[in-house]
Design a protein around this motif. Structure first.
Motif, short mmCIF file in Angstrom:
data_model
loop_
_atom_site.label_atom_id
_atom_site.label_comp_id
_atom_site.label_asym_id
_atom_site.label_seq_id
_atom_site.Cartn_x
_atom_site.Cartn_y
_atom_site.Cartn_z
N ALA A 166 0.86 -1.18 0.00
CA ALA A 166 0.00 0.00 0.00
C ALA A 166 0.89 1.23 0.00
O ALA A 166 1.99 1.22 0.58
CB ALA A 166 -0.92 0.01 1.22
N GLY A 167 0.43 2.29 -0.66
CA GLY A 167 1.26 3.49 -0.74
C GLY A 167 0.47 4.75 -0.94
O GLY A 167 -0.68 4.73 -1.39
N LEU A 168 1.10 5.87 -0.60
CA LEU A 168 0.56 7.21 -0.82
C LEU A 168 1.56 8.02 -1.62
O LEU A 168 2.79 7.84 -1.46
CB LEU A 168 0.28 7.91 0.51
CG LEU A 168 -0.89 7.42 1.35
CD1 LEU A 168 -0.86 8.09 2.72
CD2 LEU A 168 -2.22 7.70 0.65
N ALA A 169 1.08 8.90 -2.46
CA ALA A 169 1.91 9.87 -3.18
C ALA A 169 1.26 11.23 -3.07
O ALA A 169 0.08 11.39 -3.41
CB ALA A 169 2.06 9.47 -4.65
N PHE A 170 2.03 12.22 -2.59
CA PHE A 170 1.48 13.55 -2.31
C PHE A 170 2.36 14.61 -2.95
O PHE A 170 3.59 14.56 -2.86
CB PHE A 170 1.43 13.77 -0.79
CG PHE A 170 1.04 15.16 -0.38
CD1 PHE A 170 -0.18 15.70 -0.78
CD2 PHE A 170 1.88 15.93 0.40
CE1 PHE A 170 -0.55 16.99 -0.41
CE2 PHE A 170 1.53 17.21 0.78
CZ PHE A 170 0.31 17.75 0.37
N ASN A 171 1.73 15.54 -3.65
CA ASN A 171 2.42 16.67 -4.26
C ASN A 171 2.14 17.93 -3.45
O ASN A 171 1.12 18.59 -3.66
CB ASN A 171 1.96 16.87 -5.71
CG ASN A 171 2.34 15.73 -6.61
OD1 ASN A 171 1.51 14.88 -6.90
ND2 ASN A 171 3.58 15.72 -7.06
N PRO A 172 3.01 18.31 -2.52
CA PRO A 172 2.79 19.54 -1.76
C PRO A 172 2.87 20.79 -2.63
O PRO A 172 2.36 21.84 -2.24
CB PRO A 172 3.89 19.51 -0.70
CG PRO A 172 4.93 18.59 -1.24
CD PRO A 172 4.20 17.59 -2.07
N SER A 173 3.54 20.68 -3.79
CA SER A 173 3.58 21.75 -4.78
C SER A 173 3.76 21.12 -6.15
O SER A 173 3.93 19.91 -6.27
CB SER A 173 4.73 22.72 -4.48
OG SER A 173 5.98 22.14 -4.82
N ASN A 174 3.71 21.95 -7.18
CA ASN A 174 3.87 21.39 -8.52
C ASN A 174 5.31 20.98 -8.83
O ASN A 174 5.58 20.44 -9.89
CB ASN A 174 3.38 22.39 -9.58
CG ASN A 174 4.13 23.71 -9.53
OD1 ASN A 174 5.05 23.91 -8.73
ND2 ASN A 174 3.73 24.64 -10.40
N ARG A 175 6.21 21.21 -7.90
CA ARG A 175 7.62 20.81 -8.08
C ARG A 175 8.04 19.66 -7.15
O ARG A 175 9.12 19.12 -7.32
CB ARG A 175 8.55 22.00 -7.82
CG ARG A 175 8.53 23.06 -8.92
CD ARG A 175 9.53 24.16 -8.61
NE ARG A 175 9.63 25.11 -9.70
CZ ARG A 175 10.48 25.01 -10.72
NH1 ARG A 175 11.29 23.97 -10.78
NH2 ARG A 175 10.50 25.92 -11.68
N ASP A 176 7.20 19.32 -6.19
CA ASP A 176 7.61 18.36 -5.16
C ASP A 176 6.69 17.13 -5.16
O ASP A 176 5.48 17.23 -5.38
CB ASP A 176 7.57 19.01 -3.77
CG ASP A 176 8.54 20.17 -3.66
OD1 ASP A 176 9.75 19.91 -3.62
OD2 ASP A 176 8.07 21.33 -3.62
N LEU A 177 7.30 15.98 -4.89
CA LEU A 177 6.58 14.72 -4.74
C LEU A 177 7.11 14.00 -3.50
O LEU A 177 8.32 13.79 -3.35
CB LEU A 177 6.77 13.83 -5.97
CG LEU A 177 6.26 12.38 -5.84
CD1 LEU A 177 4.74 12.36 -5.64
CD2 LEU A 177 6.67 11.55 -7.06
N LEU A 178 6.19 13.63 -2.62
CA LEU A 178 6.52 12.85 -1.43
C LEU A 178 5.76 11.53 -1.51
O LEU A 178 4.54 11.54 -1.68
CB LEU A 178 6.13 13.61 -0.16
CG LEU A 178 6.50 12.97 1.18
CD1 LEU A 178 8.01 12.85 1.33
CD2 LEU A 178 5.91 13.77 2.33
N ALA A 179 6.47 10.40 -1.40
CA ALA A 179 5.85 9.09 -1.59
C ALA A 179 6.19 8.17 -0.42
O ALA A 179 7.29 8.23 0.15
CB ALA A 179 6.31 8.46 -2.90
N LEU A 180 5.24 7.29 -0.09
CA LEU A 180 5.40 6.32 0.99
C LEU A 180 4.82 5.00 0.56
O LEU A 180 3.72 4.95 -0.01
CB LEU A 180 4.69 6.81 2.26
CG LEU A 180 4.60 5.83 3.44
CD1 LEU A 180 5.98 5.59 4.04
CD2 LEU A 180 3.63 6.34 4.50
#
Length: 438
Positions: free
Chosen positions: A292-306
């Motif tokens: 299972a995973g999450l992917a989050f874009n806090p801005s249009n330049r950044d990607l944080l994934a788990l």
């Protein structure tokens, strides 16, 4: 598409050769017999791609991601491993009359003046590795094809003197690996939800080669050689939910499957005048694994994934049968060979688009080993919980992307099965990949 298929065929032949060399690899990976991820981008991001993979690597990480492709593409990755597993004690000798278990590194001591176990040793590895993949965009659906290797192995040698001064040498080569080709497809069920599946062709190889030789006044030699191989199929099912424009949730079910490897087992012992050979079948039942995973874009330049993966290794089963059994020497067996426990693998990754051309990446992966202390041996190297720290970058030019990265794996010291055995792991990985449009 035809050029890509020809490339994949060559890749399969190369990967088959790779598996034959994988006996030089130790601690790959810690949590069992499967890889944690593929692709240069995914590795640099801690393999946290269950909800983030939107390229050809989605065929492995989550086939549902193929439904969101924006173009046809292909990719190739080169990787170099070096490092290995250290141990303060290794193979164990048993007194005459005891029943050895070669899969645990045991030998019979036929003379009685040899040390109880072989001494401190470090296993080093230097392996070249490659992966390939293609993906095709068909509007609200997508398709993918990849090839990668997985497995674990040990290559180990040592020598010392017996009590009478005769030289003794010992050697282990163990490989349990596969070359894998997933064929994946996905479709958008709605504007925010997709389902996908993958059928993976697996060429599996299991080899165990353990030998001991004594020279001098009381010479003798022992050798156990098992060589088996097979083809099998497995299936994965994935889902991807775009909860918001900047937040994805992904889930993958890697379904149980069976592979039956056939070949031969040979045992030679010059002191006992023993020479045995038997056709052998090794059946392995792989259990359910869930990611299972999450992917989050806090801005249009950044990607944080788990990503978090649960592996049900308690239900792993290996059955060995011999056409010509020999009581106490070649005896069939069934069960979980090292009482493996369920494991968790967790990764976190970060990607920053520095400019339209450059991206930077960081990743951290925790990989739990399945073997409890009372079953830890050198065979397979699956004994050390490990941490992997990764960094990488991507450079885009005219539709082609060059991805590079480096990972360092650290496994702290743990006690082993043999008295006095303490294991630790260090591994360096350098990788580079190219993605391009078809």
């Amino acid at each position: 598409m035809s050029s890509c298929i020809r490339l994949m065929t060559k890749a399969f032949l190369s990967a088959t050769g790779l598996i034959l060399a994988m006996g030089a690899v130790s601690d790959l990976p810690a949590s069992g017999l499967e890889t944690n991820g593929i692709g240069a981008r995914g590795r640099a991001m801690g393999n946290a791609m269950t909800a983030a993979a939107d390229d050809w690597t989605a065929a492995f990480y989550n086939p549902a991601g193929l439904a969101w492709l924006e173009s046809d593409q292909a990719g190739i990755v080169y990787e170099y491993f070096t490092g290995g597993l250290g141990s303060t004690a290794s193979l164990q000798n048993l007194t005459l009359g005891a029943l050895p278990d070669p899969s645990r590194g045991d030998f019979i001591d036929p003379i009685g003046d040899e040390p109880s176990f072989f001494s401190k040793k470090k296993i080093d590895a230097a392996v070249h590795y490659a992966e390939y993949g293609c993906a095709w965009d068909h509007g609200r659906s997508g398709y993918g094809l990849a090839i990668y290797g997985s497995g674990s192995g040990t290559a180990w040698r040592d020598s010392m003197a017996a009590g009478g001064g005769d030289p003794i040498s010992a050697r282990i080569e163990f490989t349990n690996g596969s070359a894998n080709i997933p064929l994946a497809a996905a479709v958008q069920i709605s504007d925010r939800f997709s389902l996908g599946g993958a059928v993976t062709l697996r060429y599996g190889l299991l080899e165990v080669d353990i030998s001991k030789e004594r020279t001098g006044n009381a010479p003798y030699s022992q050798r156990t050689l098992q060589e088996t191989e097979a083809l099998a199929m497995s299936a994965d099912m994935g889902a991807l939910w775009r909860i918001k424009d900047d937040l994805n949730l992904g889930v993958v079910f890697r379904l149980p499957y069976r592979i039956s490897k056939e070949g031969t087992t040979r045992i030679e012992d010059t002191l006992a005048g023993l020479s045995l050979k038997s056709d052998t079948t090794v059946r392995e039942d792989y259990p359910l694994r869930i990611a299972a995973g999450l992917a989050f874009n806090p801005s249009n330049r950044d990607l944080l994934a788990l990503s978090i993966t649960w592996m049900n290794w308690e239900d792993y089963n290996r059955t060995i049968s011999y056409d010509d059994p020999a009581p106490g020497i070649l005896t069939g067996s069934s069960g979980n060979p090292s009482n493996w426990e369920n494991t968790i693998t967790a990764g976190i990754g970060y990607e920053r688009k520095v400019s339209e051309l450059w991206s930077g990446r960081l990743g951290l992966l925790y990989d739990q080993a399945p073997e409890p202390r009372e079953y830890r041996t050198l065979i397979g190297g699956l004994v050390v919980d490990s941490w992997k720290l990764s960094a990488g970058a991507g450079f885009k030019l005219n539709g082609t992307v060059l991805n590079v990265g480096y990972s360092y794996t650290y496994g702290p010291e743990v006690d082993g099965y043999v008295d006095g055995a303490v294991y630790s792991s260090r591994l360096h990985e350098v990788y580079a990949g190219v993605d391009w449009g078809l």
